[in-house]
Design a protein around this motif. Structure first.
Motif, PDB file in Angstrom:
ATOM      1  N   MET A   6      -3.964  10.487  10.036  1.00 16.78           N
ATOM      2  CA  MET A   6      -2.784   9.864   9.419  1.00 16.78           C
ATOM      3  C   MET A   6      -3.034   8.376   9.282  1.00 16.78           C
ATOM      4  O   MET A   6      -3.365   7.700  10.247  1.00 16.78           O
ATOM      5  CB  MET A   6      -1.582  10.116  10.334  1.00 16.78           C
ATOM      6  N   GLN A   7      -2.905   7.870   8.075  1.00 11.71           N
ATOM      7  CA  GLN A   7      -3.124   6.448   7.843  1.00 11.71           C
ATOM      8  C   GLN A   7      -1.960   5.881   7.081  1.00 11.71           C
ATOM      9  O   GLN A   7      -1.266   6.579   6.359  1.00 11.71           O
ATOM     10  CB  GLN A   7      -4.406   6.250   7.038  1.00 11.71           C
ATOM     11  N   LYS A   8      -1.769   4.616   7.233  1.00  6.12           N
ATOM     12  CA  LYS A   8      -0.626   3.968   6.605  1.00  6.12           C
ATOM     13  C   LYS A   8      -1.114   2.650   6.036  1.00  6.12           C
ATOM     14  O   LYS A   8      -1.873   1.940   6.697  1.00  6.12           O
ATOM     15  CB  LYS A   8       0.422   3.718   7.711  1.00  6.12           C
ATOM     16  N   ASP A   9      -0.679   2.318   4.801  1.00  5.27           N
ATOM     17  CA  ASP A   9      -1.020   1.011   4.243  1.00  5.27           C
ATOM     18  C   ASP A   9       0.004   0.000   4.734  1.00  5.27           C
ATOM     19  O   ASP A   9       1.201   0.212   4.624  1.00  5.27           O
ATOM     20  CB  ASP A   9      -0.980   1.042   2.712  1.00  5.27           C
ATOM     21  N   THR A  10      -0.481  -1.114   5.292  1.00  5.76           N
ATOM     22  CA  THR A  10       0.463  -2.150   5.706  1.00  5.76           C
ATOM     23  C   THR A  10       0.922  -2.920   4.471  1.00  5.76           C
ATOM     24  O   THR A  10       0.321  -2.818   3.403  1.00  5.76           O
ATOM     25  CB  THR A  10      -0.194  -3.135   6.690  1.00  5.76           C
ATOM     26  N   VAL A  57     -12.518  -0.736   0.855  1.00  7.21           N
ATOM     27  CA  VAL A  57     -12.104  -1.887   1.661  1.00  7.21           C
ATOM     28  C   VAL A  57     -11.051  -1.453   2.675  1.00  7.21           C
ATOM     29  O   VAL A  57     -10.090  -0.771   2.325  1.00  7.21           O
ATOM     30  CB  VAL A  57     -11.527  -2.992   0.738  1.00  7.21           C
ATOM     31  N   HIS A 107     -11.214  -1.079  -9.866  1.00  2.74           N
ATOM     32  CA  HIS A 107     -10.422  -1.770  -8.842  1.00  2.74           C
ATOM     33  C   HIS A 107      -9.952  -0.789  -7.762  1.00  2.74           C
ATOM     34  O   HIS A 107     -10.058  -1.044  -6.564  1.00  2.74           O
ATOM     35  CB  HIS A 107      -9.213  -2.423  -9.533  1.00  2.74           C
ATOM     36  N   GLU A 108      -9.453   0.377  -8.206  1.00  4.19           N
ATOM     37  CA  GLU A 108      -8.995   1.401  -7.263  1.00  4.19           C
ATOM     38  C   GLU A 108     -10.141   1.903  -6.393  1.00  4.19           C
ATOM     39  O   GLU A 108     -10.002   2.093  -5.194  1.00  4.19           O
ATOM     40  CB  GLU A 108      -8.384   2.593  -8.012  1.00  4.19           C
ATOM     41  N   ARG A 138      -1.811  -5.080   3.022  1.00  9.07           N
ATOM     42  CA  ARG A 138      -2.771  -4.417   2.151  1.00  9.07           C
ATOM     43  C   ARG A 138      -2.218  -4.335   0.731  1.00  9.07           C
ATOM     44  O   ARG A 138      -2.913  -4.653  -0.232  1.00  9.07           O
ATOM     45  CB  ARG A 138      -3.084  -2.996   2.665  1.00  9.07           C
ATOM     46  N   LEU A 188     -11.116  -1.274 -15.833  1.00  7.68           N
ATOM     47  CA  LEU A 188     -11.011  -2.227 -14.727  1.00  7.68           C
ATOM     48  C   LEU A 188     -10.111  -1.692 -13.618  1.00  7.68           C
ATOM     49  O   LEU A 188     -10.425  -1.800 -12.438  1.00  7.68           O
ATOM     50  CB  LEU A 188     -10.446  -3.553 -15.267  1.00  7.68           C
ATOM     51  N   TYR A 189      -8.995  -1.077 -14.029  1.00  4.91           N
ATOM     52  CA  TYR A 189      -8.062  -0.540 -13.049  1.00  4.91           C
ATOM     53  C   TYR A 189      -8.740   0.541 -12.217  1.00  4.91           C
ATOM     54  O   TYR A 189      -8.620   0.589 -10.996  1.00  4.91           O
ATOM     55  CB  TYR A 189      -6.819   0.038 -13.741  1.00  4.91           C
ATOM     56  N   TRP A 248      -5.541  -7.236  -8.009  1.00  2.00           N
ATOM     57  CA  TRP A 248      -5.420  -6.603  -9.318  1.00  2.00           C
ATOM     58  C   TRP A 248      -4.966  -7.610 -10.368  1.00  2.00           C
ATOM     59  O   TRP A 248      -5.509  -7.675 -11.473  1.00  2.00           O
ATOM     60  CB  TRP A 248      -4.455  -5.415  -9.282  1.00  2.00           C
ATOM     61  N   TRP A 302     -11.176  -0.761  -3.813  1.00  2.00           N
ATOM     62  CA  TRP A 302     -10.201  -0.865  -2.726  1.00  2.00           C
ATOM     63  C   TRP A 302     -10.235   0.348  -1.798  1.00  2.00           C
ATOM     64  O   TRP A 302      -9.865   0.268  -0.639  1.00  2.00           O
ATOM     65  CB  TRP A 302      -8.783  -1.073  -3.277  1.00  2.00           C
ATOM     66  N   ASP A 303     -10.701   1.444  -2.346  1.00  3.43           N
ATOM     67  CA  ASP A 303     -10.813   2.641  -1.518  1.00  3.43           C
ATOM     68  C   ASP A 303     -11.829   2.428  -0.397  1.00  3.43           C
ATOM     69  O   ASP A 303     -11.746   3.038   0.664  1.00  3.43           O
ATOM     70  CB  ASP A 303     -11.231   3.831  -2.391  1.00  3.43           C
ATOM     71  N   ILE A 341      -9.274  -3.553   4.741  1.00  2.00           N
ATOM     72  CA  ILE A 341      -8.272  -4.589   5.060  1.00  2.00           C
ATOM     73  C   ILE A 341      -6.859  -4.014   5.030  1.00  2.00           C
ATOM     74  O   ILE A 341      -6.463  -3.383   4.050  1.00  2.00           O
ATOM     75  CB  ILE A 341      -8.334  -5.743   4.025  1.00  2.00           C
ATOM     76  N   GLY A 342      -6.100  -4.254   6.074  1.00  3.70           N
ATOM     77  CA  GLY A 342      -4.694  -3.849   6.080  1.00  3.70           C
ATOM     78  C   GLY A 342      -4.477  -2.357   6.207  1.00  3.70           C
ATOM     79  O   GLY A 342      -3.358  -1.883   6.105  1.00  3.70           O
ATOM     80  N   LYS A 343      -5.554  -1.603   6.434  1.00  7.44           N
ATOM     81  CA  LYS A 343      -5.396  -0.157   6.664  1.00  7.44           C
ATOM     82  C   LYS A 343      -5.133   0.035   8.149  1.00  7.44           C
ATOM     83  O   LYS A 343      -5.755  -0.613   8.990  1.00  7.44           O
ATOM     84  CB  LYS A 343      -6.670   0.600   6.279  1.00  7.44           C
ATOM     85  N   LYS A 344      -4.247   0.917   8.448  1.00 10.12           N
ATOM     86  CA  LYS A 344      -3.891   1.114   9.841  1.00 10.12           C
ATOM     87  C   LYS A 344      -3.999   2.606  10.148  1.00 10.12           C
ATOM     88  O   LYS A 344      -3.326   3.417   9.513  1.00 10.12           O
ATOM     89  CB  LYS A 344      -2.451   0.639  10.031  1.00 10.12           C
ATOM     90  N   ASP A 345      -4.848   2.932  11.092  1.00 10.24           N
ATOM     91  CA  ASP A 345      -4.935   4.330  11.514  1.00 10.24           C
ATOM     92  C   ASP A 345      -3.764   4.633  12.421  1.00 10.24           C
ATOM     93  O   ASP A 345      -3.516   3.914  13.382  1.00 10.24           O
ATOM     94  CB  ASP A 345      -6.231   4.558  12.299  1.00 10.24           C
ATOM     95  N   ILE A 346      -3.043   5.685  12.120  1.00 13.04           N
ATOM     96  CA  ILE A 346      -1.968   6.081  13.018  1.00 13.04           C
ATOM     97  C   ILE A 346      -2.447   7.260  13.848  1.00 13.04           C
ATOM     98  O   ILE A 346      -2.784   8.302  13.322  1.00 13.04           O
ATOM     99  CB  ILE A 346      -0.693   6.434  12.254  1.00 13.04           C
TER     100      ILE A 346
END
Lengths: 241, 241
Positions: free
Chosen positions: A1-5, B63, B56-57, A8, B52-53, A16, B60-61, B65-70
């Protein structure tokens, strides 16, 4: 389970917007040939697109096109030992799991292996099924689909489980007793006939065929794949998947 | 639980691209004053931004940064009847629920009300706790956090539950027996002293204080809010939340 802060999402939106605006500026520069025009277009774009993106998101939040409600359910397989419950249930489970659904499989033998002291008398069987039903209902309540394969021979207990769950889909896995006894994958019928096991369903304990199952499969006439397709078709038809 | 279909994402991407490009064209037209330039910029933008979009996606997949494992967990509260387990557990549960986490609360009295025949002998208590532990572990396995408040008086059973769960956080809710007996919120101690209830923990059955609890709270010295903060602090400190 992951959550974007939030960070992010913010970083992503900025990254973008920067990529998008730089691309626009390059296009304008190539076509118009003037850095100043490209810079002014870029500046205006930066501001307007930020707003536009926000409005776009808000509008889409109201539009329901292509939104799909996922309703979790408990897909309960009942039938004699050797009827093919577990095989079918696992097949359906794997198919749904592969499609990316949150799903848990509960199997009679596996749950009993964790609680080896659970007996086979009518009362102990009943309590066992009630508890597993409660477990299934808790998973369902928390958005997890459940496949459950248990002999669950008594109508009363199945009704109790139905009462606990929001969406119980009862699948009656039918095969004639003679066929199940012939298959006898775990040698249980042999032991029951020899009197080594007491209260064995179909031999010296009753199996009450379900009164109102949502699905009936006949594993004596259908292949596993055919029965599985039948279940999947039901789920699709009722818009569960 | 809702899911966006591919169609929705496609419609949304198209609608965004159209809004974005039209905005760019208007900006270019206002600044440059020529429809043809605006149209060419728009056309180029349409194609390049789509690509580009996508890139970009994809970037970011990768990267983080700001991802939080729950990491889900089972927060198990053990203690005497009247120690304040349920109150504390509910307080923590509500706090986490409000923060948007998927969480389920299991409470001794509530689970017993569904299975009224569960007895209070050592063996029946043990089996009961084992089963609830299994239920908690299944929820945890499926990404649901769990708060569980059960007297759970025996070390052996708590160890069994620990073995089932990925992340068991044992909270010992302590209050001296005299204090619990004075509180006696359900009048159970009174009944136990009068001999109307047998095997009541603290009176005629042992409570084994946990050997290695992750958290200890003293409800005789702390307010509910203080104990709750202690638990929340532990979860934050261990990066569970």
């Amino acid at each position: 389970m992951q959550k974007d802060t939030k960070y992010r999402s913010l970083f992503k939106a900025l990254s973008w917007r920067l990529s998008g605006t730089v691309a626009t500026m390059i296009i304008v520069f190539i076509l118009v040939g003037r850095v100043s025009v490209a810079a002014i277009v870029g500046g205006f774009e930066m501001i307007t697109k930020f707003l536009l993106y926000f409005i776009h998101e808000r509008v889409w939040d109201k539009v329901k096109i292509g939104k799909k409600d996922i309703t979790p359910f408990v897909l309960w397989f009942t039938g004699l030992s050797g009827s093919g419950k577990s095989t079918l249930a696992e097949s359906v489970y794997k198919k749904l799991k592969r499609s990316g659904y949150r799903i848990e499989h509960l199997d009679g033998d596996k749950v009993r292996s964790i609680f080896p002291k659970t007996g086979f008398s009518k009362e102990e069987r009943n309590n066992h099924i009630r508890r597993v039903g409660f477990l299934a209902s808790m998973l369902e309540k928390n958005g997890v689909m459940v496949t459950a394969s248990f002999i669950s021979p008594y109508e009363e207990t199945r009704q109790f489980v139905r009462g606990l769950c929001q969406n119980l889909i009862l699948t009656y896995v039918f095969a004639p007793l003679e066929v199940c006894e012939k298959r006898d994958p775990k040698g249980m019928y042999k032991k029951a006939r020899a009197g080594q096991i007491k209260n064995f369903t179909g031999i010296d304990d009753a199996y009450q065929a379900p009164e109102n199952p949502e699905i009936i499969v006949d594993t004596n006439k259908e292949t596993v794949e055919e029965s599985c397709q039948k279940v999947i078709a039901y789920l699709k038809n009722k818009r569960y998947i």
